[in-house]
Design a protein around this motif. Structure first.
Motif, PDB file in Angstrom:
ATOM      1  N   ASN A 236       1.798   4.041  10.013  1.00  0.00           N
ATOM      2  CA  ASN A 236       0.510   4.602   9.595  1.00  0.00           C
ATOM      3  C   ASN A 236       0.055   4.079   8.247  1.00  0.00           C
ATOM      4  N   THR A 237       1.016   3.718   7.371  1.00  0.00           N
ATOM      5  CA  THR A 237       0.661   3.203   6.052  1.00  0.00           C
ATOM      6  C   THR A 237      -0.280   2.009   6.168  1.00  0.00           C
ATOM      7  N   TYR A 238      -0.043   1.150   7.148  1.00  0.00           N
ATOM      8  CA  TYR A 238      -0.873  -0.046   7.305  1.00  0.00           C
ATOM      9  C   TYR A 238      -2.071   0.199   8.219  1.00  0.00           C
ATOM     10  N   PHE A 239      -1.919   1.046   9.229  1.00  0.00           N
ATOM     11  CA  PHE A 239      -3.083   1.427  10.026  1.00  0.00           C
ATOM     12  C   PHE A 239      -4.140   2.072   9.129  1.00  0.00           C
ATOM     13  N   ASP A 240      -3.685   2.885   8.172  1.00  0.00           N
ATOM     14  CA  ASP A 240      -4.618   3.569   7.274  1.00  0.00           C
ATOM     15  C   ASP A 240      -5.344   2.606   6.344  1.00  0.00           C
TER      16      ASP A 240
ATOM     17  N   PRO B 235       0.823  -1.213   0.000  1.00  0.00           N
ATOM     18  CA  PRO B 235       0.000   0.000   0.000  1.00  0.00           C
ATOM     19  C   PRO B 235       0.854   1.259   0.000  1.00  0.00           C
ATOM     20  N   ALA B 236       0.338   2.298  -0.627  1.00  0.00           N
ATOM     21  CA  ALA B 236       1.052   3.571  -0.672  1.00  0.00           C
ATOM     22  C   ALA B 236       0.710   4.383   0.564  1.00  0.00           C
ATOM     23  N   ARG B 237       1.645   5.213   0.982  1.00  0.00           N
ATOM     24  CA  ARG B 237       1.398   6.065   2.140  1.00  0.00           C
ATOM     25  C   ARG B 237       0.352   7.112   1.791  1.00  0.00           C
ATOM     26  N   GLN B 238      -0.622   7.277   2.689  1.00  0.00           N
ATOM     27  CA  GLN B 238      -1.693   8.245   2.478  1.00  0.00           C
ATOM     28  C   GLN B 238      -1.456   9.467   3.355  1.00  0.00           C
ATOM     29  N   PRO B 239      -1.123  10.602   2.756  1.00  0.00           N
ATOM     30  CA  PRO B 239      -0.921  11.805   3.568  1.00  0.00           C
ATOM     31  C   PRO B 239      -2.231  12.230   4.214  1.00  0.00           C
ATOM     32  N   GLY B 240      -2.122  12.748   5.408  1.00  0.00           N
ATOM     33  CA  GLY B 240      -3.330  13.174   6.106  1.00  0.00           C
ATOM     34  C   GLY B 240      -3.002  13.537   7.538  1.00  0.00           C
ATOM     35  N   LYS B 241      -4.023  13.572   8.370  1.00  0.00           N
ATOM     36  CA  LYS B 241      -3.863  13.932   9.769  1.00  0.00           C
ATOM     37  C   LYS B 241      -3.012  12.892  10.497  1.00  0.00           C
ATOM     38  N   GLU B 242      -2.095  13.360  11.339  1.00  0.00           N
ATOM     39  CA  GLU B 242      -1.266  12.456  12.125  1.00  0.00           C
ATOM     40  C   GLU B 242      -2.085  11.825  13.254  1.00  0.00           C
ATOM     41  N   ALA B 243      -2.093  10.513  13.314  1.00  0.00           N
ATOM     42  CA  ALA B 243      -2.737   9.828  14.429  1.00  0.00           C
ATOM     43  C   ALA B 243      -1.939  10.086  15.707  1.00  0.00           C
ATOM     44  N   ASP B 244      -2.616  10.050  16.837  1.00  0.00           N
ATOM     45  CA  ASP B 244      -1.990  10.345  18.120  1.00  0.00           C
ATOM     46  C   ASP B 244      -1.419   9.061  18.734  1.00  0.00           C
ATOM     47  N   TYR B 245      -0.094   9.019  18.926  1.00  0.00           N
ATOM     48  CA  TYR B 245       0.589   7.829  19.441  1.00  0.00           C
ATOM     49  C   TYR B 245       1.056   8.017  20.883  1.00  0.00           C
ATOM     50  N   ALA B 246       0.924   6.946  21.651  1.00  0.00           N
ATOM     51  CA  ALA B 246       1.650   6.804  22.910  1.00  0.00           C
ATOM     52  C   ALA B 246       2.807   5.864  22.644  1.00  0.00           C
TER      53      ALA B 246
END
Length: 399
Positions: free
Chosen positions: A145-149, A38-49
């Protein structure tokens, strides 16, 4: 009686022999069904701990925090859980670092993780687990994020060797390459789930809590329970080859024995999860669960190799044709092992260390003899590299 004994003997040989050819079989399946990355999807940064756990030893914490603060990412907080540690020398200027020292000794990875979760400064969407001896590559979170998305709730990055200073460290690195290639990349590409590696992994906070919050896990092996719980829900664990953490390899024989004793102990303790997943997979018609269950039943590498050698030797006297099949199986295994090294970013020093495999196996046999007191010998692995050495390694690897 002889018929039963022969049937049992042949069945055991088939089970052990299957492990020799399984890597190439998995590679073949993955090649047939592999999907485009999958290609990286630019967008809002998810909040990580970002949870960093330390037990007893804090020598590497400044280095790991320094590497995390260099991430090409902004929406995260670092939670350091310094369990049973002296924190008098730990000082961090960044407001992204939250230093936690439990009032009582936890002596458990998951207890430390949930101690961090209970002390979250805000409601994070995702969490990632980093060991106190790890370093992270600047694009680590972006690549996760590429795979979370794509809808995944659990992802495993790749742990590359931070140090290759001794033969033990290089062989430890070779072992990691083999497992990342087959139990990570090929297993995921074949339509199942990547196995978890203990660090360099990430989850939605909701999934992590759902899987482990009601369990009190002590000793090594929380990742074995976690991966089983995830796949039991028929969710897939994605493998992210670009999400890199640098992991310190065992460089001394005493480290190796203590660490492997804990790891081998966890296989004997948790391999039964494989049967559960296979039965669930059959009932659910789930390829993910069936294939992952098969992988969980596989013994540690050195165990099935030694058993295979013994069986081939016995067959030289009782059935030379079967001995020839065993020889073919070992050729298939070696071929698969070489493929994993050739198709990965393998340091040339690792190839030169392969002659030390017999000694490496010998120390794992010592570990096997200590499995029943594995968690009493040590609950963490002490490392011996200074921060200066670590920074030098990073410069050499151009992180």
């Amino acid at each position: 009686m002889n018929h039963i004994a022969n049937t049992l003997w042949n069945a055991v040989q088939a089970i052990i022999g299957f492990n020799l050819i399984f890597p190439l079989l998995l590679l073949f399946i993955a090649t047939l069904v592999r999907k485009k990355k999958p290609a990286r999807q630019p967008g809002k940064e998810a909040d990580y701990a970002i949870i960093v756990t330390a037990y007893l030893y804090t020598d590497s914490l400044h280095s790991v925090v320094s590497s995390i603060l260099k991430l090409n990412y902004s929406n995260y907080l670092i939670y350091i859980v310094a369990d049973n540690c002296d924190i008098s020398n730990l000082h961090f200027e960044s407001d992204k670092v939250v230093l936690l020292r439990p009032e009582t000794v936890l002596a458990s990875n998951t207890r430390s993780h949930f101690y961090a979760i209970r002390n979250f400064r805000r409601a994070h969407e995702r969490l990632t687990i980093i060991d106190s001896d790890n370093l992270v590559e600047p694009e680590y979170l972006n690549n996760l994020n590429t795979y979370f998305d794509q809808g995944f709730e659990a992802v495993q990055g790749i742990r590359e060797a931070k140090n290759l200073d001794t033969t033990y460290a290089r062989l430890d690195g070779a072992r990691d390459i083999y497992y990342h290639y087959y139990d990570g990349k090929q297993l995921f590409d074949a339509g199942s789930s990547a196995t978890l590696a203990g660090s360099g992994m990430a989850f939605t906070v909701a999934l992590y809590r759902e899987c482990l919050e009601q369990k009190d896990i002590v000793g090594a092996g929380f990742d074995k329970i976690l991966q089983s719980e995830i796949v039991k829900r028929n969710k897939r664990i994605a493998f992210v080859p670009d999400a890199i953490v640098f992991d310190e390899k065992t460089s001394r024989s005493d480290q190796l024995v203590n660490q492997r004793a804990r790891w081998i102990n966890t296989w004997f303790k948790y391999f039964r999860f494989g049967f559960t997943l296979i039965f669930k997979g059959i009932a659910n018609f789930s390829w993910n669960q069936i294939l992952f269950g098969i992988v969980l039943l596989r013994p540690p590498l050195f165990i099935f190799l030694i058993l295979g050698m013994m069986m081939m030797f016995v067959n030289l006297f009782i059935n030379p044709m079967v001995a020839a099949l065993w020889a073919a199986g070992f050729i298939a295994f070696v071929t698969g092992f070489v493929i994993s090294l050739k198709r990965s970013h393998t340091d040339p020093r690792i190839y030169t260390s392969l002659a030390g495999i017999p000694k490496f196996v010998f120390f794992q046999l010592i570990s096997l003899a200590n499995i029943f007191r594995a968690n009493k010998r040590s609950v963490s692995t002490q490392h011996f590299h200074t921060e200066t050495e670590i920074e030098k390694t990073l410069q050499e690897q151009k992180v």
